[in-house]
Write a protein that holds these residues in place. Structure first.
Motif, PDB file in Angstrom:
ATOM      1  N   LYS A   1       1.167   7.412   0.218  1.00  0.00           N
ATOM      2  CA  LYS A   1       0.667   8.659  -0.362  1.00  0.00           C
ATOM      3  C   LYS A   1      -0.656   8.455  -1.104  1.00  0.00           C
ATOM      4  CE  LYS A   1       5.273  10.668  -0.875  1.00  0.00           C
ATOM      5  NZ  LYS A   1       6.274  11.250  -1.822  1.00  0.00           N
ATOM      6  N   ARG A   2      -0.902   7.236  -1.575  1.00  0.00           N
ATOM      7  CA  ARG A   2      -2.144   6.921  -2.284  1.00  0.00           C
ATOM      8  C   ARG A   2      -2.683   5.600  -1.741  1.00  0.00           C
ATOM      9  NH1 ARG A   2      -0.301   8.257  -8.550  1.00  0.00           N
ATOM     10  NH2 ARG A   2       0.204  10.468  -8.205  1.00  0.00           N
ATOM     11  N   ALA A   3      -3.262   5.679  -0.540  1.00  0.00           N
ATOM     12  CA  ALA A   3      -3.660   4.460   0.181  1.00  0.00           C
ATOM     13  C   ALA A   3      -4.785   3.709  -0.532  1.00  0.00           C
ATOM     14  CB  ALA A   3      -4.084   4.817   1.599  1.00  0.00           C
ATOM     15  N   ARG A   4      -5.688   4.407  -1.233  1.00  0.00           N
ATOM     16  CA  ARG A   4      -6.832   3.753  -1.871  1.00  0.00           C
ATOM     17  C   ARG A   4      -6.491   3.169  -3.242  1.00  0.00           C
ATOM     18  NH1 ARG A   4     -11.965   7.825  -0.680  1.00  0.00           N
ATOM     19  NH2 ARG A   4     -11.787   7.812   1.607  1.00  0.00           N
ATOM     20  N   GLN A   5      -5.373   3.576  -3.805  1.00  0.00           N
ATOM     21  CA  GLN A   5      -5.008   3.099  -5.134  1.00  0.00           C
ATOM     22  C   GLN A   5      -4.248   1.779  -5.032  1.00  0.00           C
ATOM     23  OE1 GLN A   5      -2.841   5.951  -7.399  1.00  0.00           O
ATOM     24  NE2 GLN A   5      -2.509   4.573  -9.140  1.00  0.00           N
ATOM     25  N   LYS A   6      -4.689   0.783  -5.783  1.00  0.00           N
ATOM     26  CA  LYS A   6      -4.041  -0.521  -5.744  1.00  0.00           C
ATOM     27  C   LYS A   6      -2.719  -0.466  -6.507  1.00  0.00           C
ATOM     28  CE  LYS A   6      -8.193  -3.354  -5.203  1.00  0.00           C
ATOM     29  NZ  LYS A   6      -8.974  -4.508  -5.731  1.00  0.00           N
ATOM     30  N   THR A   7      -1.690  -1.038  -5.903  1.00  0.00           N
ATOM     31  CA  THR A   7      -0.375  -1.026  -6.532  1.00  0.00           C
ATOM     32  C   THR A   7      -0.133  -2.256  -7.392  1.00  0.00           C
ATOM     33  OG1 THR A   7       0.580  -2.042  -4.557  1.00  0.00           O
ATOM     34  CG2 THR A   7       0.595   0.362  -4.668  1.00  0.00           C
TER      35      THR A   7
ATOM     36  N   ILE B   1       0.854  -1.188   0.000  1.00  0.00           N
ATOM     37  CA  ILE B   1       0.000   0.000   0.000  1.00  0.00           C
ATOM     38  C   ILE B   1       0.885   1.231   0.000  1.00  0.00           C
ATOM     39  CG2 ILE B   1      -1.759   1.295   1.243  1.00  0.00           C
ATOM     40  CD1 ILE B   1      -2.731  -1.327   2.449  1.00  0.00           C
ATOM     41  N   ASN B   2       0.727   2.057  -1.020  1.00  0.00           N
ATOM     42  CA  ASN B   2       1.495   3.296  -1.113  1.00  0.00           C
ATOM     43  C   ASN B   2       0.958   4.284  -0.086  1.00  0.00           C
ATOM     44  OD1 ASN B   2       2.849   5.615  -1.778  1.00  0.00           O
ATOM     45  ND2 ASN B   2       2.521   5.422  -3.982  1.00  0.00           N
TER      46      ASN B   2
END
Length: 663
Positions: free
Chosen positions: A587-593, A584-585
């Motif tokens: 800075k962008r917690a909701r975006q899937k990596t 989990i990034n």
């Protein structure tokens, strides 16, 4: 100083004095210079074409002859703007003794500017009234413009003409008419000032003081030392007291600068004589001084006639730009003044900046175009530090990690109160550990610890910083909690809150353990390379060994590093991440990596950082430099030339084709 500036006998002083007056000047033709004096200004030789010892005599002869002013000459008529124009003889009366007319070229000239104008200052009619001549007869105002104001170049030249004609005020005449006692007193004061300057330069002390008046209690080292010398030297004390003329004390700032400049010229002359036409290495570094001016220091490294390696400082050059082309032109100008050539350069040593070490447009490549054997060799210890710097700048996680440590140092060590808290908490922890038997007692053990601030280029200090951070981690957390709750400054409280979040995260622990492992490997090499007695071959072996250890750590060190990270997290109750979970990034917690934690930390961090380290090591310690240094060890006389090798000597000859012939 004594090596370069030996005290001269009285005969040497007299001979030097006569030489300066022009009484003894070899290779100067004093018989026919008067025959070259031309009355017509359009046919004259330039003053700079005469020998320096003849210039004043030539100028005096021209001034005694007076300006070329043919008043009865029938001046030719020239068509200008459709009207007949010609030179007006009345201008000779209006513009005094400087205006001249050339019959040969029908142009007007300025006698004073011809004799004394600085050739480097081309403004204010230099070309019109000195070089080509002036023929704008319809614009009489140009004559007035040429004269200019009080401080104009023309008026300065006129003052020099008047001073030249006043022979009674010249230094050589004034010395001749003085009594023998006055001359001796003058030379005694001069020698006293020279001796004082010599001693201050030996000790490396400044000359000037803030208040050099007679009643001052701190006149500066030069005046204080000279007064002290006068008290213990009767001859000097007699001529610097009340009997000395106020304008002949030989202690003014201008005199001090002249003496130091003479010392510098003599030392440089001695160094250049010692080098001669032999080869040398060029060492250059540039940095800003206290006045924010870029200064370039130039040092030459050479072997003297006794076989001793010397490094001598030869110049400090002010550079307006730090581009490689401008630095190269500055070096060319300095070498021209020193009368040495870039063809003599056999090595270069600079810092690791791109304008210095660039392979295509760097300073080292520009010099190698003129001297192909001027190989660039950088300090190994500094190169190693720059390797780690390059990695920090490339990887965002590592760069952010060291940025947070810098902020931590400002917050935790920003006041004496917080430093005292660190000491008190650390003392309490040590006392408990000793009581429980976790620590041993003894000489040199359990010393008071502090959070050391790292240096910008000394990366061994970064290792010490990270090591102290690991040892004092609970103490630092308590200090941050104290700042977050009790500090009066809101900015400090906000910074402490952010630091607590970061320093109790898995990212921090991972980068901390990774950089500790890397710096342990590279710090061992750094300490080895900084040893003054280190052999070149051993140094190259140390570089190869370090690269091997980094490569081994890259291939087989992931599991051990992860174990250290998990151990630190368990010890201080920090949340661990499972490597098989999805990354989990922050800075962008909701975006899937789309990648796992293991892929991010092992591939994107661990492998990338070590790959960059290995690549930078190969770039910094290149094959040509390594081969050059290894071949050079064949000349090492240690242990009866134990490293002598014919094959290495042949390779070295190929690297310097201009110094060895094919036979």
């Amino acid at each position: 100083m004594e090596r370069y500036l030996k005290r001269k006998t009285s005969d040497d002083v007299v001979n030097a004095h006569n030489s300066a007056r022009g009484n003894s000047c070899p290779n100067v033709d004093d018989t026919n210079w008067e025959e070259k004096i031309e009355y017509d200004p359009g046919l004259r030789k330039e003053i700079d074409s005469y020998h320096p010892n003849q210039k004043d005599r030539v100028r005096r002869k021209y001034l005694q002859n007076g300006p070329c002013q043919p008043r009865t000459f029938n001046f030719p008529i020239t068509k200008i703007s459709g009207k007949d124009r010609k030179f007006n003889a009345e201008w000779f009366d209006e513009f005094g003794s400087w205006l001249e007319y050339s019959k040969a070229k029908d142009r007007a000239y300025c006698l004073c500017c011809f004799l004394f104008r600085d050739r480097t200052k081309k403004e204010d009619g230099y070309k019109a009234f000195v070089v080509d001549g002036w023929n704008g007869w319809h614009r009489k105002i140009r004559l007035k413009e040429h004269v200019g104001g009080i401080g104009s170049l023309h008026n300065q030249a006129m003052k020099n003409c008047d001073a030249l004609l006043q022979r009674a005020q010249h230094i050589d005449v004034a010395i001749q008419i003085q009594s023998e006692a006055t001359k001796n007193a003058y030379f005694t004061r001069l020698n006293g000032s020279i001796d004082v300057a010599r001693q201050l330069l030996k000790l490396g002390l400044p000359f000037r003081g803030h208040d050099e008046s007679k009643d001052s209690y701190n006149k500066g080292n030069f005046l204080e030392f000279r007064d002290f010398l006068a008290q213990h030297d009767p001859a000097l004390g007699k001529v610097v007291g009340k009997d000395a003329a106020n304008n002949s004390l030989m202690v003014s700032p201008e005199i001090q600068k002249d003496i130091v400049e003479c010392f510098a010229k003599e030392i440089l002359h001695s160094i250049m004589e010692e080098i001669g036409h032999d080869v040398f290495c060029l060492l250059v570094d540039e940095s800003r001084d206290v006045s924010c001016k870029e200064q370039m220091a130039v040092v030459l490294r050479y072997v003297d006639k006794c076989g001793t390696v010397k490094e001598t400082f030869v110049g400090l050059v002010h550079v307006k730009e730090t581009t490689s082309a401008y630095l190269k032109s500055s070096i060319d100008s300095l070498f021209a003044n020193l009368k040495i050539s870039l063809k003599q350069v056999r090595g270069q040593g600079y810092d690791g900046a791109s304008n210095m070490r660039g392979e295509f447009n760097g300073l080292q490549s520009l010099i190698m175009r003129e001297s192909s054997s001027a190989y660039y060799v950088h300090c190994f210890a500094h190169q190693l530090q720059l390797v780690v710097v390059a990695v920090v700048r490339k990887h965002k996680g590592i760069s952010n990690f060291f940025g947070m440590i810098s902020t931590l140092l400002n917050v935790v060590g920003g006041s004496a109160k917080r430093r005292d808290i660190i000491r008190d908490i650390n003392h309490e922890h040590v006392s408990k550990a000793l009581g429980c038997g976790l620590l041993q007692t003894g000489t040199g053990l359990n010393q008071e610890q502090c959070f050391q601030r790292p240096g910008d280029t000394r990366w061994s200090s970064h290792y010490k910083t990270l090591k102290s951070l690991v040892d004092m981690f609970p103490t630092i957390v308590k200090v941050l909690e104290f700042v977050e709750n009790d500090d009066r400054d809101r900015a400090n409280r906000d910074q402490a809150t952010g630091l607590l979040v970061y320093f109790q995260s898995f990212d921090f622990v991972f980068y901390l353990q990774l950089m500790l492992a890397v710096l342990i490997i590279t710090n061992t090499l750094s300490l080895a390379l900084q040893r003054k007695d280190q052999d070149i071959v051993n140094a190259m072996k140390c570089v190869k060994s370090t690269r091997h250890h980094l490569n081994e750590f890259r291939n087989h060190g992931w599991e051990s590093l992860l174990g250290d990270v998990y151990g630190f997290c368990d010890k201080y109750d920090i949340t661990k991440l499972e490597m098989e979970d999805e990354y989990i990034n922050p800075k962008r917690a909701r975006q899937k990596t789309g990648i796992t934690n293991k892929h991010h930390y092992e591939v994107d961090c661990f492998n990338d950082i070590l790959d960059w380290l290995l690549q930078e090591l190969d770039n910094r310690f290149n094959e040509t430099t390594s081969e050059l240094l290894i071949c050079s060890t064949s000349f090492n006389p240690r242990d009866s030339f134990r490293d002598f090798n014919v094959e290495n000597l042949m390779k070295l000859a190929k690297l310097y084709p201009s110094d060895f012939n094919s036979g």
